[in-house]
Design a protein around this motif. Structure first.
Motif, PDB file in Angstrom:
ATOM      1  N   ALA A  85      40.370  14.908 167.742  1.00  0.00           N
ATOM      2  CA  ALA A  85      39.007  14.825 168.280  1.00  0.00           C
ATOM      3  C   ALA A  85      38.020  15.529 167.352  1.00  0.00           C
ATOM      4  O   ALA A  85      36.923  15.012 167.085  1.00  0.00           O
ATOM      5  N   GLY A  86      38.398  16.687 166.838  1.00  0.00           N
ATOM      6  CA  GLY A  86      37.527  17.428 165.920  1.00  0.00           C
ATOM      7  C   GLY A  86      37.220  16.648 164.659  1.00  0.00           C
ATOM      8  O   GLY A  86      36.071  16.576 164.214  1.00  0.00           O
ATOM      9  N   VAL A  87      38.259  16.061 164.077  1.00  0.00           N
ATOM     10  CA  VAL A  87      38.063  15.274 162.857  1.00  0.00           C
ATOM     11  C   VAL A  87      37.136  14.097 163.130  1.00  0.00           C
ATOM     12  O   VAL A  87      36.223  13.807 162.342  1.00  0.00           O
ATOM     13  N   LEU A  88      37.352  13.419 164.251  1.00  0.00           N
ATOM     14  CA  LEU A  88      36.522  12.250 164.569  1.00  0.00           C
ATOM     15  C   LEU A  88      35.078  12.654 164.885  1.00  0.00           C
ATOM     16  O   LEU A  88      34.130  12.010 164.413  1.00  0.00           O
ATOM     17  N   VAL A 109      33.206  14.356 156.996  1.00  0.00           N
ATOM     18  CA  VAL A 109      33.447  12.988 156.520  1.00  0.00           C
ATOM     19  C   VAL A 109      34.937  12.652 156.656  1.00  0.00           C
ATOM     20  O   VAL A 109      35.564  12.120 155.752  1.00  0.00           O
ATOM     21  N   TYR A 110      35.480  13.005 157.825  1.00  0.00           N
ATOM     22  CA  TYR A 110      36.870  12.698 158.180  1.00  0.00           C
ATOM     23  C   TYR A 110      37.891  13.310 157.219  1.00  0.00           C
ATOM     24  O   TYR A 110      38.960  12.771 157.007  1.00  0.00           O
ATOM     25  N   GLY A 111      37.529  14.454 156.642  1.00  0.00           N
ATOM     26  CA  GLY A 111      38.450  15.141 155.743  1.00  0.00           C
ATOM     27  C   GLY A 111      38.450  14.611 154.327  1.00  0.00           C
ATOM     28  O   GLY A 111      39.431  14.778 153.601  1.00  0.00           O
ATOM     29  N   VAL A 120      44.600  11.751 158.975  1.00  0.00           N
ATOM     30  CA  VAL A 120      45.918  11.137 159.127  1.00  0.00           C
ATOM     31  C   VAL A 120      46.919  12.096 159.780  1.00  0.00           C
ATOM     32  O   VAL A 120      47.753  11.681 160.586  1.00  0.00           O
ATOM     33  N   LEU A 121      46.818  13.374 159.456  1.00  0.00           N
ATOM     34  CA  LEU A 121      47.807  14.354 159.903  1.00  0.00           C
ATOM     35  C   LEU A 121      47.986  14.429 161.420  1.00  0.00           C
ATOM     36  O   LEU A 121      49.132  14.398 161.893  1.00  0.00           O
TER      37      LEU A 121
END
Length: 140
Positions: A85-88, A109-111, A120-121
């Motif tokens: 959720a954080g990444v998104l 920017v999604y990592g 992905v992780l």
């Protein structure tokens, strides 16, 4: 089978690699956030606090995946879900309002700064939790 056999499933085979990658990310995100907070927190407090939060999530995920017991699996599930959720959320916000993030976070920017591995992780981790739960024998 003993009660901790399910725990072994999360940290065996590909699970070992997953735990190792999470440990590396915990170290990288924690070190980066620590330096940023200690040296220039006023420049981008939200970004640096988010990086520190990401490091805490990575630490929780690492420990939970390594331990693998029933409670640890729940902690891992929650940690990985928060991470995804954080990444998104942060990834989308960092694109929609770049001024809100004057410096990048682990999840910006999604990592992208980490080769999109932060995106992905958690997906791989959630998949592994599900797969290892299916392969773990049930107790009656």
């Amino acid at each position: 089978m003993r009660g901790d056999d399910q725990g072994e499933a999360t940290r065996s085979g590909p699970g070992r690699l997953l735990v190792a990658v999470y440990a590396i990310f915990a170290l990288a995100a924690g070190a980066r956030a620590g330096v940023q907070i200690a040296t220039r927190f006023s420049e981008a407090p939200v970004a640096y606090a988010l990086s520190a939060f990401a490091a805490v999530v990575y630490i929780l995920a690492t420990v939970a995946l390594a331990m693998g017991g029933r409670t640890s699996r729940r902690v891992a599930l929650i940690s990985l879900s928060i991470e995804l959720a954080g990444v998104l959320i942060v990834g989308t916000l960092s694109i929609a309002d770049p001024a809100a993030f004057p410096d990048a976070t682990v999840w910006s920017v999604y990592g992208r700064g980490y080769g999109f591995i932060p995106l992905v992780l958690p997906v791989v981790g959630l998949y592994w939790l599900r797969r290892s739960a299916v392969s773990a024998p049930s107790r009656t």
